[in-house]
Design a protein around this motif. Structure first.
Motif, PDB file in Angstrom:
ATOM      1  N   SER A  47      83.088  74.791 -20.925  1.00  0.00           N
ATOM      2  CA  SER A  47      82.431  74.967 -22.363  1.00  0.00           C
ATOM      3  C   SER A  47      81.481  74.047 -22.455  1.00  0.00           C
ATOM      4  O   SER A  47      80.548  74.278 -23.306  1.00  0.00           O
ATOM      5  N   GLU A  48      81.738  72.853 -21.794  1.00  0.00           N
ATOM      6  CA  GLU A  48      80.600  71.732 -21.655  1.00  0.00           C
ATOM      7  C   GLU A  48      79.478  71.877 -21.069  1.00  0.00           C
ATOM      8  O   GLU A  48      78.256  71.604 -21.273  1.00  0.00           O
ATOM      9  N   PHE A  49      79.488  72.563 -19.674  1.00  0.00           N
ATOM     10  CA  PHE A  49      78.348  72.622 -18.748  1.00  0.00           C
ATOM     11  C   PHE A  49      78.032  73.974 -18.412  1.00  0.00           C
ATOM     12  O   PHE A  49      76.865  74.139 -17.769  1.00  0.00           O
ATOM     13  N   ASN A  50      78.803  74.948 -18.765  1.00  0.00           N
ATOM     14  CA  ASN A  50      78.175  76.445 -18.595  1.00  0.00           C
ATOM     15  C   ASN A  50      77.843  76.495 -16.898  1.00  0.00           C
ATOM     16  O   ASN A  50      76.717  76.795 -16.646  1.00  0.00           O
ATOM     17  N   PHE A  51      78.678  76.582 -16.209  1.00  0.00           N
ATOM     18  CA  PHE A  51      78.650  76.604 -14.843  1.00  0.00           C
ATOM     19  C   PHE A  51      77.733  77.850 -14.459  1.00  0.00           C
ATOM     20  O   PHE A  51      78.321  79.013 -14.694  1.00  0.00           O
ATOM     21  N   GLU A  52      76.999  77.848 -13.389  1.00  0.00           N
ATOM     22  CA  GLU A  52      76.402  78.989 -12.945  1.00  0.00           C
ATOM     23  C   GLU A  52      76.990  79.502 -11.481  1.00  0.00           C
ATOM     24  O   GLU A  52      77.008  80.610 -11.085  1.00  0.00           O
ATOM     25  N   THR A  53      77.236  78.229 -10.662  1.00  0.00           N
ATOM     26  CA  THR A  53      77.644  78.597  -9.239  1.00  0.00           C
ATOM     27  C   THR A  53      79.033  77.646  -8.813  1.00  0.00           C
ATOM     28  O   THR A  53      78.906  76.499  -9.214  1.00  0.00           O
ATOM     29  N   ASP A  54      79.990  78.413  -8.282  1.00  0.00           N
ATOM     30  CA  ASP A  54      81.071  77.764  -7.766  1.00  0.00           C
ATOM     31  C   ASP A  54      80.835  77.414  -6.350  1.00  0.00           C
ATOM     32  O   ASP A  54      80.728  78.596  -5.563  1.00  0.00           O
ATOM     33  N   VAL A  55      80.606  76.219  -5.975  1.00  0.00           N
ATOM     34  CA  VAL A  55      79.967  76.186  -4.525  1.00  0.00           C
ATOM     35  C   VAL A  55      81.094  76.072  -3.321  1.00  0.00           C
ATOM     36  O   VAL A  55      80.618  76.130  -2.136  1.00  0.00           O
ATOM     37  N   CYS A  56      82.187  76.149  -3.625  1.00  0.00           N
ATOM     38  CA  CYS A  56      83.319  76.085  -2.810  1.00  0.00           C
ATOM     39  C   CYS A  56      84.372  77.123  -3.174  1.00  0.00           C
ATOM     40  O   CYS A  56      85.377  76.430  -3.935  1.00  0.00           O
ATOM     41  N   ALA A  57      84.687  78.127  -3.102  1.00  0.00           N
ATOM     42  CA  ALA A  57      85.618  79.062  -3.548  1.00  0.00           C
ATOM     43  C   ALA A  57      86.354  79.922  -2.590  1.00  0.00           C
ATOM     44  O   ALA A  57      85.549  80.221  -1.497  1.00  0.00           O
ATOM     45  N   LEU A  58      87.282  80.700  -2.724  1.00  0.00           N
ATOM     46  CA  LEU A  58      87.779  81.723  -1.917  1.00  0.00           C
ATOM     47  C   LEU A  58      87.501  82.792  -2.954  1.00  0.00           C
ATOM     48  O   LEU A  58      87.457  82.809  -4.207  1.00  0.00           O
ATOM     49  N   PRO A  59      87.371  83.998  -2.585  1.00  0.00           N
ATOM     50  CA  PRO A  59      86.822  85.138  -3.309  1.00  0.00           C
ATOM     51  C   PRO A  59      88.004  85.345  -4.463  1.00  0.00           C
ATOM     52  O   PRO A  59      87.852  85.772  -5.457  1.00  0.00           O
ATOM     53  N   GLU A  60      89.397  85.172  -4.184  1.00  0.00           N
ATOM     54  CA  GLU A  60      90.346  85.321  -5.127  1.00  0.00           C
ATOM     55  C   GLU A  60      90.511  84.142  -6.386  1.00  0.00           C
ATOM     56  O   GLU A  60      91.117  84.371  -7.172  1.00  0.00           O
ATOM     57  N   ASN A  61      89.827  83.127  -6.035  1.00  0.00           N
ATOM     58  CA  ASN A  61      89.982  82.112  -7.104  1.00  0.00           C
ATOM     59  C   ASN A  61      88.679  81.421  -7.439  1.00  0.00           C
ATOM     60  O   ASN A  61      88.395  80.480  -8.281  1.00  0.00           O
ATOM     61  N   ALA A  62      87.481  82.105  -7.191  1.00  0.00           N
ATOM     62  CA  ALA A  62      86.199  81.723  -7.613  1.00  0.00           C
ATOM     63  C   ALA A  62      86.073  81.748  -9.023  1.00  0.00           C
ATOM     64  O   ALA A  62      86.688  82.492  -9.854  1.00  0.00           O
ATOM     65  N   LYS A  63      85.723  80.495  -9.771  1.00  0.00           N
ATOM     66  CA  LYS A  63      85.445  80.405 -10.912  1.00  0.00           C
ATOM     67  C   LYS A  63      84.071  81.117 -11.618  1.00  0.00           C
ATOM     68  O   LYS A  63      84.116  80.786 -12.811  1.00  0.00           O
ATOM     69  N   CYS A  64      83.154  81.184 -10.907  1.00  0.00           N
ATOM     70  CA  CYS A  64      82.074  81.531 -11.299  1.00  0.00           C
ATOM     71  C   CYS A  64      81.519  82.944 -10.372  1.00  0.00           C
ATOM     72  O   CYS A  64      81.996  83.366  -9.427  1.00  0.00           O
ATOM     73  N   GLU A  65      80.702  83.870 -11.247  1.00  0.00           N
ATOM     74  CA  GLU A  65      80.402  85.115 -10.695  1.00  0.00           C
ATOM     75  C   GLU A  65      79.594  84.821  -9.416  1.00  0.00           C
ATOM     76  O   GLU A  65      79.641  85.487  -8.531  1.00  0.00           O
ATOM     77  N   THR A  66      78.807  83.680  -9.290  1.00  0.00           N
ATOM     78  CA  THR A  66      77.994  83.473  -8.080  1.00  0.00           C
ATOM     79  C   THR A  66      78.831  82.250  -7.416  1.00  0.00           C
ATOM     80  O   THR A  66      79.316  81.324  -8.147  1.00  0.00           O
ATOM     81  N   TYR A  67      79.207  82.373  -6.040  1.00  0.00           N
ATOM     82  CA  TYR A  67      79.958  81.613  -5.404  1.00  0.00           C
ATOM     83  C   TYR A  67      79.938  81.662  -3.819  1.00  0.00           C
ATOM     84  O   TYR A  67      79.385  82.592  -3.376  1.00  0.00           O
TER      85      TYR A  67
END
Length: 149
Positions: A27-47
């Motif tokens: 809510s503070e940063f409006n993330f665009e990319t999760d640079v280190c994720a697994l498909p099942e826990n990605a926090k952003c649409e782009t990861y």
């Protein structure tokens, strides 16, 4: 007494970000990319998944990073810092390992927010056995600032 053995041993270095904790920062940063994720826990649409190897990608915009907490964590923190020098904002959830070289070489150059208490990763009923910090690199960081969350 049943204990989640993976949480208290080195059987894993992957710690899924608690959703409410992420939501507050998002809510503070409006993330665009999760640079280190697994498909099942990605926090952003782009990861970037392990197959994509985020360390080999160019990080742009506003990025979220909760890296593996193992031996390569220093490489991830270095990448976050260097990406900020190229214009990215990178918000990192890290173990507060203030005695390490990577902490002093990179984290001390960003905004450090100490996390009060111990997080419960991935919906676990057990708190993590280590303290955490959020480290922010880039234009949106308030350098030389130490806060508690």
């Amino acid at each position: 007494m049943s204990i989640n053995k993976g949480l208290f041993t080195s059987t894993t270095d992957l710690w899924e970000t608690p959703q409410d904790f992420f939501d507050s920062l998002n809510s503070e940063f409006n993330f665009e990319t999760d640079v280190c994720a697994l498909p099942e826990n990605a926090k952003c649409e782009t990861y970037y998944s392990p197959d994509d190897n985020g360390l080999n990608q160019e990080w742009r915009g506003t990025c979220w990073m909760n890296p593996p907490y193992g031996r390569k964590i220093g490489e991830w923190v270095k990448k976050a810092y260097e990406s900020s020098l190229n214009g990215a904002t990178v918000v990192c959830l890290l173990p507060a390992r203030t005695d390490t070289a990577w902490w002093h070489d990179y984290c001390m150059k960003g905004e450090v927010r100490l996390v009060r208490g111990r997080l419960k990763f991935g919906g676990s009923k057990w708190n993590a056995p280590f303290p955490n910090a959020v480290v922010i690199f880039g234009e949106r960081a308030k350098v030389d600032t130490l806060k508690a969350m």
